[in-house]
Design a protein around this motif. Structure first.
Motif, PDB file in Angstrom:
ATOM      1  N   MET A   1       0.851  -1.164   0.000  1.00 48.35           N
ATOM      2  CA  MET A   1       0.000   0.000   0.000  1.00 48.35           C
ATOM      3  C   MET A   1       0.899   1.230   0.000  1.00 48.35           C
ATOM      4  SD  MET A   1      -2.905   1.028   2.794  1.00 48.35           S
ATOM      5  CE  MET A   1      -4.018  -0.200   2.177  1.00 48.35           C
ATOM      6  N   PRO A   2       0.701   2.189  -0.907  1.00 47.49           N
ATOM      7  CA  PRO A   2       1.549   3.375  -0.940  1.00 47.49           C
ATOM      8  C   PRO A   2       1.302   4.253   0.279  1.00 47.49           C
ATOM      9  CG  PRO A   2      -0.164   3.512  -2.618  1.00 47.49           C
ATOM     10  CD  PRO A   2      -0.294   2.182  -1.952  1.00 47.49           C
ATOM     11  N   ASP A   3       2.352   4.914   0.688  1.00 44.98           N
ATOM     12  CA  ASP A   3       2.272   5.833   1.812  1.00 44.98           C
ATOM     13  C   ASP A   3       2.981   7.112   1.384  1.00 44.98           C
ATOM     14  OD1 ASP A   3       2.216   7.130   4.249  1.00 44.98           O
ATOM     15  OD2 ASP A   3       3.691   5.836   5.201  1.00 44.98           O
ATOM     16  N   SER A   4       2.300   8.229   1.467  1.00 46.16           N
ATOM     17  CA  SER A   4       2.883   9.482   0.994  1.00 46.16           C
ATOM     18  C   SER A   4       4.098   9.908   1.812  1.00 46.16           C
ATOM     19  CB  SER A   4       1.822  10.589   1.023  1.00 46.16           C
ATOM     20  OG  SER A   4       1.354  10.783   2.352  1.00 46.16           O
ATOM     21  N   HIS A   5       4.329   9.223   2.925  1.00 53.30           N
ATOM     22  CA  HIS A   5       5.445   9.605   3.787  1.00 53.30           C
ATOM     23  C   HIS A   5       6.636   8.667   3.657  1.00 53.30           C
ATOM     24  CE1 HIS A   5       2.697  12.439   5.549  1.00 53.30           C
ATOM     25  NE2 HIS A   5       1.864  11.464   5.837  1.00 53.30           N
ATOM     26  N   GLY A   6       6.598   7.723   2.746  1.00 55.89           N
ATOM     27  CA  GLY A   6       7.721   6.804   2.645  1.00 55.89           C
ATOM     28  C   GLY A   6       7.480   5.684   1.666  1.00 55.89           C
ATOM     29  N   TRP A  11       1.217  -5.151   4.960  1.00 56.86           N
ATOM     30  CA  TRP A  11       0.410  -5.387   6.146  1.00 56.86           C
ATOM     31  C   TRP A  11       0.301  -6.880   6.426  1.00 56.86           C
ATOM     32  CZ3 TRP A  11      -0.441  -1.037   8.607  1.00 56.86           C
ATOM     33  CH2 TRP A  11      -0.502   0.150   7.895  1.00 56.86           C
ATOM     34  N   SER A  12       0.505  -7.248   7.678  1.00 61.80           N
ATOM     35  CA  SER A  12       0.284  -8.622   8.122  1.00 61.80           C
ATOM     36  C   SER A  12      -0.446  -8.542   9.461  1.00 61.80           C
ATOM     37  CB  SER A  12       1.614  -9.376   8.267  1.00 61.80           C
ATOM     38  OG  SER A  12       1.373 -10.705   8.673  1.00 61.80           O
ATOM     39  N   ASP A 138      -9.021 -14.220   0.330  1.00 63.46           N
ATOM     40  CA  ASP A 138      -8.472 -13.221   1.252  1.00 63.46           C
ATOM     41  C   ASP A 138      -9.063 -11.861   0.906  1.00 63.46           C
ATOM     42  OD1 ASP A 138      -6.874 -11.248   2.460  1.00 63.46           O
ATOM     43  OD2 ASP A 138      -5.016 -12.325   2.096  1.00 63.46           O
ATOM     44  N   ILE A 139      -9.725 -11.239   1.887  1.00 63.59           N
ATOM     45  CA  ILE A 139     -10.288  -9.905   1.653  1.00 63.59           C
ATOM     46  C   ILE A 139      -9.609  -8.866   2.565  1.00 63.59           C
ATOM     47  CG2 ILE A 139     -12.467 -10.612   0.636  1.00 63.59           C
ATOM     48  CD1 ILE A 139     -12.560  -9.641   4.166  1.00 63.59           C
ATOM     49  N   GLN A 140      -8.460  -9.229   3.112  1.00 59.20           N
ATOM     50  CA  GLN A 140      -7.603  -8.390   3.935  1.00 59.20           C
ATOM     51  C   GLN A 140      -8.156  -8.184   5.333  1.00 59.20           C
ATOM     52  OE1 GLN A 140      -6.385  -4.891   1.706  1.00 59.20           O
ATOM     53  NE2 GLN A 140      -5.998  -6.143  -0.091  1.00 59.20           N
ATOM     54  N   TRP A 141      -9.198  -7.391   5.479  1.00 60.83           N
ATOM     55  CA  TRP A 141      -9.782  -7.201   6.805  1.00 60.83           C
ATOM     56  C   TRP A 141     -11.293  -7.124   6.674  1.00 60.83           C
ATOM     57  CZ3 TRP A 141      -6.051  -3.577   5.154  1.00 60.83           C
ATOM     58  CH2 TRP A 141      -6.563  -2.461   4.533  1.00 60.83           C
ATOM     59  N   VAL A 142     -11.954  -7.321   7.785  1.00 62.67           N
ATOM     60  CA  VAL A 142     -13.413  -7.352   7.788  1.00 62.67           C
ATOM     61  C   VAL A 142     -13.948  -5.953   8.050  1.00 62.67           C
ATOM     62  CG1 VAL A 142     -15.479  -8.349   8.852  1.00 62.67           C
ATOM     63  CG2 VAL A 142     -13.408  -9.740   8.595  1.00 62.67           C
ATOM     64  N   THR A 143     -14.716  -5.449   7.106  1.00 63.42           N
ATOM     65  CA  THR A 143     -15.430  -4.193   7.297  1.00 63.42           C
ATOM     66  C   THR A 143     -16.907  -4.545   7.505  1.00 63.42           C
ATOM     67  OG1 THR A 143     -15.954  -3.926   4.947  1.00 63.42           O
ATOM     68  CG2 THR A 143     -13.830  -3.009   5.725  1.00 63.42           C
ATOM     69  N   ILE A 154      -9.915 -14.396  10.833  1.00 67.98           N
ATOM     70  CA  ILE A 154      -9.268 -15.591  11.368  1.00 67.98           C
ATOM     71  C   ILE A 154      -7.883 -15.196  11.879  1.00 67.98           C
ATOM     72  CG2 ILE A 154     -10.585 -17.187   9.927  1.00 67.98           C
ATOM     73  CD1 ILE A 154      -8.112 -17.465   8.120  1.00 67.98           C
ATOM     74  N   PRO A 155      -7.372 -15.898  12.892  1.00 67.20           N
ATOM     75  CA  PRO A 155      -6.046 -15.580  13.422  1.00 67.20           C
ATOM     76  C   PRO A 155      -4.947 -15.764  12.365  1.00 67.20           C
ATOM     77  CG  PRO A 155      -7.213 -17.115  14.868  1.00 67.20           C
ATOM     78  CD  PRO A 155      -8.016 -16.996  13.609  1.00 67.20           C
ATOM     79  N   ARG A 156      -3.912 -14.953  12.464  1.00 64.55           N
ATOM     80  CA  ARG A 156      -2.802 -14.981  11.510  1.00 64.55           C
ATOM     81  C   ARG A 156      -2.234 -16.394  11.334  1.00 64.55           C
ATOM     82  NH1 ARG A 156       1.524 -11.651  13.622  1.00 64.55           N
ATOM     83  NH2 ARG A 156       0.461  -9.854  12.741  1.00 64.55           N
ATOM     84  N   ASP A 157      -2.005 -17.136  12.420  1.00 59.69           N
ATOM     85  CA  ASP A 157      -1.436 -18.480  12.297  1.00 59.69           C
ATOM     86  C   ASP A 157      -2.332 -19.399  11.474  1.00 59.69           C
ATOM     87  OD1 ASP A 157       0.765 -17.699  13.760  1.00 59.69           O
ATOM     88  OD2 ASP A 157       0.086 -18.622  15.632  1.00 59.69           O
ATOM     89  N   ASP A 158      -3.644 -19.335  11.712  1.00 57.84           N
ATOM     90  CA  ASP A 158      -4.595 -20.135  10.939  1.00 57.84           C
ATOM     91  C   ASP A 158      -4.559 -19.706   9.478  1.00 57.84           C
ATOM     92  OD1 ASP A 158      -6.653 -21.943  10.329  1.00 57.84           O
ATOM     93  OD2 ASP A 158      -8.224 -20.515  10.870  1.00 57.84           O
TER      94      ASP A 158
END
Length: 176
Positions: A1-6, A11-12, A138-143, A154-158
């Protein structure tokens, strides 16, 4: 993901958002929405990524460099668009990376009500084959919006264990 500051960020999260392909149970409203649209794959990738990159959208993060990178990955066969069409009009869609049994959704949009929902439901249909139980959407995060489509955290390990299994699977026919 681009970040204007660097530099580009990776993301994990501790919990990862997924939509369970096997056992997917769309709501009645999602089933109705899906029926109103024709689902196509890779027929309008440029339109999909441009719509996802629209700077007027809240939280827009796709810049010219990201568009160029994903377009090149699309040309190489790694990135795909799933589109919801209403006649000859692109109503909504999404794009993501497909590797084996993993589909990592990157972004989605809609021009018509329920267009993005129909695209997600169509994607689940495309992933629903004899390997569905081991595929990862994978949808990254739940909204709150994605939760209405069946997204769960789901937990990262799973997640990492499931991705490891999914990568060994063949691509779904729609992306081969």
């Amino acid at each position: 993901m681009p970040d204007s500051h660097g530099p580009l960020l990776w993301w994990s999260p501790v919990e990862r958002g997924v939509i369970e392909v096997d056992g997917f149970a769309p709501s009645r409203s999602l089933r109705r929405a899906r029926q109103r649209f024709e689902i196509r794959v890779n027929t309008a990738f440029d339109q999909v990524i441009r719509a996802c990159a629209d700077p007027s959208r809240p939280g827009a993060w796709i810049d010219a460099d990201i568009m160029a990178a994903y377009t090149r990955l699309h040309e190489l066969g790694w990135v795909h668009s799933v589109e919801a069409w209403d006649g000859d009009e692109l109503a909504g869609g999404l794009y993501g990376v497909a590797i084996g049994g993993l589909f990592a959704g990157e972004s989605m949009f809609h021009h018509k009500t329920d267009g993005s929902k129909a695209a997600v439901a169509g994607l689940v249909e495309l992933l629903s084959d004899k390997y569905a139980a081991d595929r990862v959407l994978d949808i990254q995060w739940v909204t709150s919006h994605l939760a209405t489509l069946g997204a769960v955290a789901i937990p990262r390990d799973d997640y990492l264990r499931r991705v490891d299994r999914a990568l060994a699977l063949p691509l779904p026919d729609a992306f081969s």
